[in-house]
Design an enzyme around this catalytic site. Structure first.
Site, PDB file in Angstrom:
ATOM      1  N   GLU A 193       0.825  -1.216   0.000  1.00 19.40           N
ATOM      2  CA  GLU A 193       0.000   0.000   0.000  1.00 19.40           C
ATOM      3  C   GLU A 193       0.858   1.265   0.000  1.00 19.40           C
ATOM      4  O   GLU A 193       0.562   2.235   0.687  1.00 19.40           O
ATOM      5  CB  GLU A 193      -0.995  -0.036   1.175  1.00 19.40           C
TER       6      GLU A 193
HETATM    7  C1  LIG Z   1       2.404  -9.596   0.154  1.00 20.63           C
HETATM    8  C2  LIG Z   1       1.987  -8.572  -0.846  1.00 20.63           C
HETATM    9  C3  LIG Z   1       0.658  -8.191  -0.941  1.00 20.63           C
HETATM   10  C4  LIG Z   1       0.246  -7.276  -1.925  1.00 20.63           C
HETATM   11  N1  LIG Z   1      -1.084  -7.008  -2.083  1.00 20.63           N
HETATM   12  C5  LIG Z   1      -1.485  -6.261  -3.141  1.00 20.63           C
HETATM   13  C6  LIG Z   1      -2.866  -6.134  -3.461  1.00 20.63           C
HETATM   14  O1  LIG Z   1      -3.729  -6.669  -2.777  1.00 20.63           O
HETATM   15  N2  LIG Z   1      -3.207  -5.421  -4.565  1.00 20.63           N
HETATM   16  C7  LIG Z   1      -2.278  -4.808  -5.346  1.00 20.63           C
HETATM   17  O2  LIG Z   1      -2.662  -4.169  -6.319  1.00 20.63           O
HETATM   18  N3  LIG Z   1      -0.952  -4.888  -5.052  1.00 20.63           N
HETATM   19  C8  LIG Z   1      -0.539  -5.619  -3.981  1.00 20.63           C
HETATM   20  N4  LIG Z   1       0.803  -5.755  -3.708  1.00 20.63           N
HETATM   21  C9  LIG Z   1       1.767  -4.990  -4.474  1.00 20.63           C
HETATM   22  C10 LIG Z   1       2.441  -3.901  -3.645  1.00 20.63           C
HETATM   23  O3  LIG Z   1       1.537  -2.865  -3.396  1.00 20.63           O
HETATM   24  C11 LIG Z   1       3.694  -3.471  -4.407  1.00 20.63           C
HETATM   25  O4  LIG Z   1       4.664  -4.453  -4.114  1.00 20.63           O
HETATM   26  C12 LIG Z   1       4.198  -2.107  -4.063  1.00 20.63           C
HETATM   27  O5  LIG Z   1       3.316  -1.152  -4.543  1.00 20.63           O
HETATM   28  C13 LIG Z   1       5.570  -1.818  -4.636  1.00 20.63           C
HETATM   29  O6  LIG Z   1       5.657  -2.152  -5.984  1.00 20.63           O
HETATM   30  P1  LIG Z   1       6.885  -3.058  -6.497  1.00 20.63           P
HETATM   31  O7  LIG Z   1       7.014  -4.194  -5.564  1.00 20.63           O
HETATM   32  O8  LIG Z   1       6.676  -3.359  -7.913  1.00 20.63           O
HETATM   33  O9  LIG Z   1       8.155  -2.163  -6.281  1.00 20.63           O
HETATM   34  P2  LIG Z   1       8.788  -1.119  -7.332  1.00 20.63           P
HETATM   35  O10 LIG Z   1       7.796  -0.083  -7.659  1.00 20.63           O
HETATM   36  O11 LIG Z   1       9.425  -1.859  -8.429  1.00 20.63           O
HETATM   37  O12 LIG Z   1       9.916  -0.478  -6.417  1.00 20.63           O
HETATM   38  C14 LIG Z   1      11.176  -1.119  -6.133  1.00 20.63           C
HETATM   39  C15 LIG Z   1      11.912  -0.223  -5.152  1.00 20.63           C
HETATM   40  O13 LIG Z   1      12.130   1.061  -5.748  1.00 20.63           O
HETATM   41  C16 LIG Z   1      11.554   2.078  -4.930  1.00 20.63           C
HETATM   42  N5  LIG Z   1      10.988   3.105  -5.818  1.00 20.63           N
HETATM   43  C17 LIG Z   1      10.119   2.949  -6.834  1.00 20.63           C
HETATM   44  N6  LIG Z   1       9.841   4.116  -7.415  1.00 20.63           N
HETATM   45  C18 LIG Z   1      10.557   5.047  -6.768  1.00 20.63           C
HETATM   46  C19 LIG Z   1      10.708   6.454  -6.903  1.00 20.63           C
HETATM   47  N7  LIG Z   1      10.061   7.161  -7.807  1.00 20.63           N
HETATM   48  N8  LIG Z   1      11.540   7.084  -6.045  1.00 20.63           N
HETATM   49  C20 LIG Z   1      12.195   6.400  -5.079  1.00 20.63           C
HETATM   50  N9  LIG Z   1      12.095   5.081  -4.912  1.00 20.63           N
HETATM   51  C21 LIG Z   1      11.284   4.399  -5.734  1.00 20.63           C
HETATM   52  C22 LIG Z   1      10.505   1.394  -4.097  1.00 20.63           C
HETATM   53  O14 LIG Z   1      10.269   2.074  -2.886  1.00 20.63           O
HETATM   54  C23 LIG Z   1      11.154   0.044  -3.863  1.00 20.63           C
HETATM   55  O15 LIG Z   1      12.054   0.144  -2.806  1.00 20.63           O
HETATM   56  C24 LIG Z   1       1.221  -6.676  -2.748  1.00 20.63           C
HETATM   57  C25 LIG Z   1       2.569  -7.034  -2.623  1.00 20.63           C
HETATM   58  C26 LIG Z   1       2.944  -7.976  -1.718  1.00 20.63           C
HETATM   59  C27 LIG Z   1       4.387  -8.388  -1.666  1.00 20.63           C
END
Ligand SMILES: Cc1cc2nc3c(=O)[nH]c(=O)nc-3n(C[C@H](O)[C@H](O)[C@H](O)COP(=O)(O)OP(=O)(O)OC[C@H]3O[C@@H](n4cnc5c(N)ncnc54)[C@H](O)[C@@H]3O)c2cc1C
Length: 618
Positions: A429
């Protein structure tokens, strides 16, 4: 656009445009945290501490009295962790108790709990079982009930909410493999057919919590672009998708470090026919809906963190007293004792922050986007440190699984599982990094409105001149105020000798924070976006100030009720001392830091010029 570029940078103009168009542009209500960043401590919003009223408390108490024995008797968190399943009798039992309808209004068959009571329940659950907490909160903090209550038509509410309240499970599907923090990258499409009466949904959603078992999923998908101001703009729309619709498939159940009992998976949609009547809010409003849903829903995460922190405090207290080494309880050794003291003070502040935010949400006349995000950011990070300390205080037993402890005859204390279950709070989130950017964007909104046109390279000279005059008029009053140190807080002395100084510090520091934010905006202008560490420090200072405010107001309220009880004041005092030290350090580091050097080295690492450092490994 210039407004947004100040914070989000120029690197991805389309993503920026889509995200900016989806944010809530207007502030219909005041916000304590937004005002704090502008140098105004709105004591009227938080003082006296908004205690839960008696009748609402009774409703919460009655529900918790029914839930507690069920959790003790039927929900075994270690068994759930071991098997990776929440038994069906647990799900049915929770449904019978009304747990799937806690946030659904009574008119639609739910319990209609206030945010305060809902968060009390989430705290209770968070102290016991992470997986169960996530099952319930994914369903109603972000799943279908939340967007339906906020944006559904009466027909949609009648059609879905009673089912959802009874235990029909729902999920929220935004993330995709290429669209994580930046949802504008999504590839899932919903194309209109038959004159727009139906939409054909195609694509894949990743990590959808409850997805593999959900009957109803809110799916965000791209619908055909619209022309806005002569330019094509990407449209994202939210659809209520039913599992029974042909073409809906669960293609994988994901397995994680912790939260082993959640059902989370990859959902695939192949030509799923969704009726137009299942669009929530309207065409093109899906990303806005998702962001508002998250803004409102993410307050459940800090509530769960409070439960986890309290549980860790309890475990650490018992062990620090029982475990004797070097002739004394380990809690008598200073290195452990200070950890325990800081854990208690921080847990008190987290609890106060969540109670305050919940009470503000219940008023429904406060803009909660910053309070909820700040509580999520602060509590998830504080909770992680507390869990880490609990592992350390338990020593080797902190690293051992509950099952192994039990097998060799010791108490099955699950700190190892708690650690695995909690780590995700800093990611879901909105990751901590994204939360900081989001909070900074919102905190700077007032300045952006004033300075946006001034900084816009496309603005005409006349436009800029007009904007400059408006800015002068606005800042000629506001800016000098940020240098005056009088306090608006109604007689800080009433907080007593231990807290009055902290209350004055909050007031003074909010001015200093507002100045720092303003100076940074002036200095870096559109380059501010790339100064993420600077923004992060400013946001963290705001978080500490918010937590200090909540802790002082809560301690004051508690001692007014029980004047002989000084513990809350002690806890608030220690928390404020720790927080003000962090703030002082953060101010020092604002412009005196190693950010540039670390950034430069990171680029060398990325370019492979420091690969030699990775020699000697497998
Ligand atoms: C157990 C679990 C439950 C989940 N449940 C849901 C759900 O119910 N519905 C749903 O839609 N999603 C869900 N998610 C997805 C979750 O919300 C995402 O994992 C989260 O939004 C981050 O996206 P990402 O993992 O692709 O990371 P990325 O966006 O790829 O980011 C990778 C890293 O880069 C950093 N980063 C990215 N962009 C920037 C920026 N502009 N500036 C600085 N740092 C940055 C991030 O903070 C992170 O450290 C779930 C994930 C997990 C693991």
């Amino acid at each position: 656009m210039a407004n947004a570029q100040m914070l989000l940078g120029k690197s991805a103009p389309e993503a920026l445009e889509v995200t900016e168009a989806a944010r809530e542009a207007t502030w219909h209500y005041p916000s304590f945290v937004a005002e704090l960043f502008m140098g105004r401590v709105r004591t009227d919003l938080v003082f006296p501490f908004p205690e839960q009223d008696e009748s609402d408390r009774r409703i919460g108490d009655e529900f918790i009295i029914r839930l507690e024995p069920f959790l003790k008797e039927h929900v075994d968190p270690d068994e759930i962790d071991r098997t990776g399943e929440l038994p069906s009798r647990v799900i049915e039992g929770l449904a019978r108790l009304g747990c799937f309808g806690m946030k659904i209004p009574k008119a639609y068959g739910g319990l209609g709990l206030s945010q305060t009571n809902y968060n009390r329940v989430i705290t209770l659950l968070g102290s016991h079982c992470g997986s169960t907490t996530v099952w319930l909160s994914a369903h109603q903090s972000i799943g279908a009930p939340q967007p339906l209550v906020l944006f559904g038509t009466e027909e949609q509410k009648q059609r879905f909410l009673p089912r959802l309240a009874k235990g029909t499970i729902s999920a929220f599907a935004l993330t995709e493999t290429g669209a994580g923090s930046d949802p504008s990258n999504m590839l899932t499409t919903a194309n209109p057919v038959e004159g727009g009466e139906w939409f054909l949904l195609n694509g894949e959603k990743l990590w959808c919590t409850n997805g593999p078992v959900a009957e109803v999923v809110v799916v965000m998908a791209k619908t055909p672009s619209a022309m806005v101001g002569g330019k094509e703009r990407k449209q994202i729309t939210a659809f209520l998708v039913e599992r029974s619709m042909p073409g809906f498939e669960v293609v994988h159940r994901c397995d994680f470090m912790g939260l082993k009992g959640i059902q989370n998976g990859v959902l695939r949609f192949t030509n799923v026919r969704v009726p137009k009547a299942n669009i929530i809010w309207g065409l093109g409003l899906g990303l806005k809906l998702a962001l508002i849903t998250l803004n409102a829903g993410r307050i459940a995460i800090p509530a769960g963190c409070v439960g986890t922190a309290k549980r860790c405090l309890q475990i650490s207290r018992r062990w620090a007293k029982e475990r004797k080494q070097w002739g004394a309880s380990v809690g008598k050794h200073e290195a452990v004792a200070t950890k325990l003291g800081e854990m208690a003070a921080t847990t008190f502040a987290m609890d106060a922050m969540v109670a305050l935010s919940s009470a503000l949400a219940d008023r429904k006349t406060i803009d909660m986007r910053l309070e909820a995000s700040m509580a999520k950011l602060f509590c998830s990070e504080a909770c992680w440190r507390i869990v880490d300390d609990a592992v350390q205080i338990r020593g080797g037993r902190g690293y051992e699984t509950a099952g192994s402890l039990r097998a060799r005859g010791e108490a099955a204390i699950p700190v190892e599982r708690i650690m695995r279950d909690s780590r995700i709070n800093l990611i879901i989130e909105g990751t901590s990094q994204i939360m900081r950017l989001f909070i900074a964007r919102e905190a700077l909104d007032a300045h952006m409105r004033i300075m946006g046109e001034l900084l816009d390279p496309h603005e005409s000279v006349m436009g800029k001149l007009k904007a400059a005059l408006t800015a002068c008029g606005r800042y000629v009053v506001w800016y000098p105020q940020q240098w005056l140190s009088w306090t608006w807080w109604p007689r800080a002395e009433r907080f007593g000798p231990r807290l009055a100084g902290h209350v004055r510090f909050i007031e003074r520091t909010s001015h200093r924070l507002a100045r720092a934010l303003f100076h940074s905006a002036m200095r870096y202008q559109t380059r501010l976006a790339s100064r993420q560490q600077l923004l992060g420090r400013l946001v963290d200072m705001g978080g500490d100030l918010f937590a200090m405010t909540a802790a002082c107001a809560k301690a004051h309220a508690m001692t007014r009720l029980q004047p002989s009880e000084q513990n809350p004041v002690e806890l608030a005092d220690l928390f404020c001392r720790l927080a003000s030290r962090r703030i002082t350090r953060a101010f020092e580091q604002l412009h005196d830091n190693e950010d540039r050097q670390a950034y430069r080295i990171a680029q060398e690492v990325l370019d492979g010029r420091i690969d030699w450092l990775e020699e000697g490994i497998l």
